[in-house]
Design an enzyme around this catalytic site. Structure first.
Site, short mmCIF file in Angstrom:
data_model
loop_
_atom_site.label_atom_id
_atom_site.label_comp_id
_atom_site.label_asym_id
_atom_site.label_seq_id
_atom_site.Cartn_x
_atom_site.Cartn_y
_atom_site.Cartn_z
N CYS A 16 17.68 -25.80 12.53
CA CYS A 16 18.11 -26.73 13.79
C CYS A 16 19.57 -26.63 13.22
O CYS A 16 20.41 -26.94 12.93
CB CYS A 16 17.01 -27.62 13.19
SG CYS A 16 15.93 -27.56 12.86
N GLY A 42 20.04 -22.77 16.31
CA GLY A 42 18.91 -22.62 16.53
C GLY A 42 18.14 -22.31 18.44
O GLY A 42 18.66 -22.38 19.38
N ASN A 120 16.99 -31.77 10.82
CA ASN A 120 17.65 -30.42 10.70
C ASN A 120 18.22 -30.45 8.95
O ASN A 120 18.23 -31.62 8.07
CB ASN A 120 19.52 -30.90 10.87
CG ASN A 120 20.15 -29.41 10.15
OD1 ASN A 120 21.33 -29.00 9.41
ND2 ASN A 120 19.47 -28.34 10.21
N GLY A 121 17.55 -29.64 8.59
CA GLY A 121 16.93 -29.00 7.37
C GLY A 121 15.81 -29.32 6.81
O GLY A 121 14.78 -27.90 7.64
N TYR A 261 29.21 -18.74 7.23
CA TYR A 261 28.06 -17.47 8.54
C TYR A 261 27.32 -18.73 8.93
O TYR A 261 28.01 -18.30 10.90
CB TYR A 261 27.36 -16.81 7.85
CG TYR A 261 26.63 -16.44 9.49
CD1 TYR A 261 26.83 -15.58 10.07
CD2 TYR A 261 24.53 -17.20 8.81
CE1 TYR A 261 25.67 -15.15 11.09
CE2 TYR A 261 23.53 -15.94 10.13
CZ TYR A 261 24.34 -15.63 11.13
OH TYR A 261 24.11 -14.67 11.67
#
Ligand code: SF4
Length: 484
Positions: A16, A42, A120-121, A261
């Protein structure tokens, strides 16, 4: 839905990105641009909620890329107002390829007004919370872990929404960087360990919250600072930025894989350019794993900065031995093994004239299942390379992530079942070496390497040491690493 990375089926995937703006005209337009810059976090779906004093709350949630949905004037006109938040997702802990009801931001109507949240998470106790909430009468609309937060807020007895959110977040475990909004406030929160990123920016008279700084750049916003682990900021046009600390302090555990990354190379994390960190990873990798070779080639695109660093440190010439077709679009990618293998050739081609007869060092960011590494090796050998040496800019990925990153089951991770030498044989390459955990820590700015008593980052997918116990997964049978 197409993957963004050429080997997306063989990479860990960030799930996300979140973005929010307050205090500018037509905030939703800024949010759409911000989400576009966060699309790498995402690609499955995106959503925006806005609030206008006259029109109230409005929302739009769509499958697909931001550019294909949130550029339409007719859609954006339905999202008026000076306050908006948005979300892009791969998928959360909910079902994959899911229904539109799983697409965030989620919205809740409370006695004191509405609120929307974008998360997000991943919450590691969401299953247990969901069971408890359902037993007590909550009716869930989605399969997402994030919806628990809305229901916990609904049950709180606090009088305003930020305090209800504090109450709710004290009950959840795991990783969360949240951007939320009420009618008049933009709210940002990071979990006590700050696993996922969140930054604060300024645009004109307004304020911005974003997963990454690259999304500030696209709207001309200035980076103010990172939201700190365990911090909640409540931003209003009237009072500006107010900061509170709702949680018990804990050692920070920022995801080290963001450096390797997930984050875009043009983002800044902890005051350091992600590009520069990746280049430094290549430098460390060259120091730790020297090799006699004629050419250093990145596996594009994410291996490129590390390959530049490797070439610089080793003195071996750098070259683009693999060329990526930028215009593959969304065709061809189907989740079968056969098409998956073809996918690599469709998206990449070998620069035969450069490779032929050379001893080639291929620098990639990670090895997950190893399927694409094998394919690339075959392509390089077919093009006439004399030797193939893999150098990997992260330690072996041997454990799944439960903090908001899509990882295959542990058995599917090559490094979970094989030693480094077994992996080398499996890939049939002349050598295969990974950066050490200490080397990675040095590259991200920890001169003394990893503090094994209290690691400075989350590195669970490499070490198996989970900073937050994944209690739902343990309930489902996941076994933690045995104590040494
Ligand atoms: S387990 Fe790995 S990917 Fe997940 S948060 Fe930790 S370092 Fe990042």
């Amino acid at each position: 839905m197409p993957p963004a990375h050429p080997f997306d089926d063989d990479k860990l995937k960030e799930e996300c990105g979140v973005f929010g703006v307050i205090g500018v005209a037509d905030a939703a337009n800024f949010v759409a641009l911000g989400l576009h810059a966060l699309q790498h976090r995402g690609q499955e779906a995106g959503g925006i909620v806005s609030h206008d004093p006259v029109e109230g709350f409005n929302s739009a949630r769509r499958f697909g890329y931001v550019r294909d949905n949130f550029t339409s004037q007719s859609l954006m006109q339905t999202l008026p107002g000076p306050l908006a938040i948005g979300h892009v997702r791969y998928s959360t802990a909910g079902s994959k390829g899911a229904a539109i009801r799983d697409v965030q931001p989620f919205f809740g109507e409370f006695a004191m007004g509405g609120a929307a949240i974008a998360h997000n998470g991943n919450l590691t106790n969401a299953d247990a919370l969901r069971r408890e909430l359902i037993e007590r009468g909550s009716i869930f609309q989605s399969s997402s872990d994030s919806e628990c937060i809305i229901h916990l807020m609904a049950r709180s007895l606090q009088r305003n929404i930020p305090e209800r959110m504090e109450d709710a977040l004290r009950r959840v475990e795991g990783a969360f960087s949240i951007v939320a909004m009420t009618r008049t406030k933009l709210i940002g929160v990071r979990d006590p360990m700050g696993v996922r990123p969140l930054v604060l920016g300024k645009v004109g008279d307004g304020w911005v919250l974003s997963s990454e700084t690259c999304a500030l750049d696209i709207i001309g916003a200035q980076l103010v600072r990172e939201i700190e682990p365990g911090e909640m900021v409540v931003i209003s046009e009237k009072h500006g930025v107010e900061s509170v600390r709702p949680f018990r302090p804990q050692p920070a555990k920022f995801c080290i894989f963001e450096h390797v990354y997930f984050s875009r190379p043009d983002s800044i994390i902890g005051g350091r350019s992600v590009y520069e960190t990746r280049r430094q990873i290549g430098v460390e990798l060259a120091r730790e794993t020297p090799v006699e070779a004629d050419l250093v080639c990145p596996v594009p695109d994410s291996g490129t900065p590390a390959a530049i660093g490797f070439a610089h440190e080793s003195g071996i010439p750098f070259g683009m031995g693999i060329i990526r077709n930028q215009y593959m679009g969304r065709t061809f990618i189907e989740p079968t093994e056969q098409i998956r293998n073809m996918g690599v050739r469709l998206k990449l081609n070998v620069n035969r004239a450069l490779i032929e007869g050379k001893r080639v060092v291929l620098v990639d960011d990670s090895v997950v299942r190893g399927t694409t590494s094998r394919k690339i090796k075959e392509m390089i050998l077919d093009a006439g390379a004399a030797e193939v040496h893999f150098r990997i800019a992260s330690p072996p990925t041997a454990w799944p992530c439960f903090y908001g990153v899509d990882t295959p089951q542990r058995e599917k991770l090559l490094a979970a079942t094989m030693t480094e030498e077994e992996m080398r044989q499996h890939l049939s390459v002349d050598s295969l070496k990974f950066i050490s955990l200490d080397g990675l820590y040095r590259a991200v700015g920890e001169a003394g390497g990893r503090d094994n008593n209290c690691p400075q980052h989350c590195d669970a997918c490499f070490s198996g040491e989970y900073p937050v116990i994944p209690s739902d997964m343990i309930q489902k049978g996941f076994q933690l690493k045995a104590a040494e």
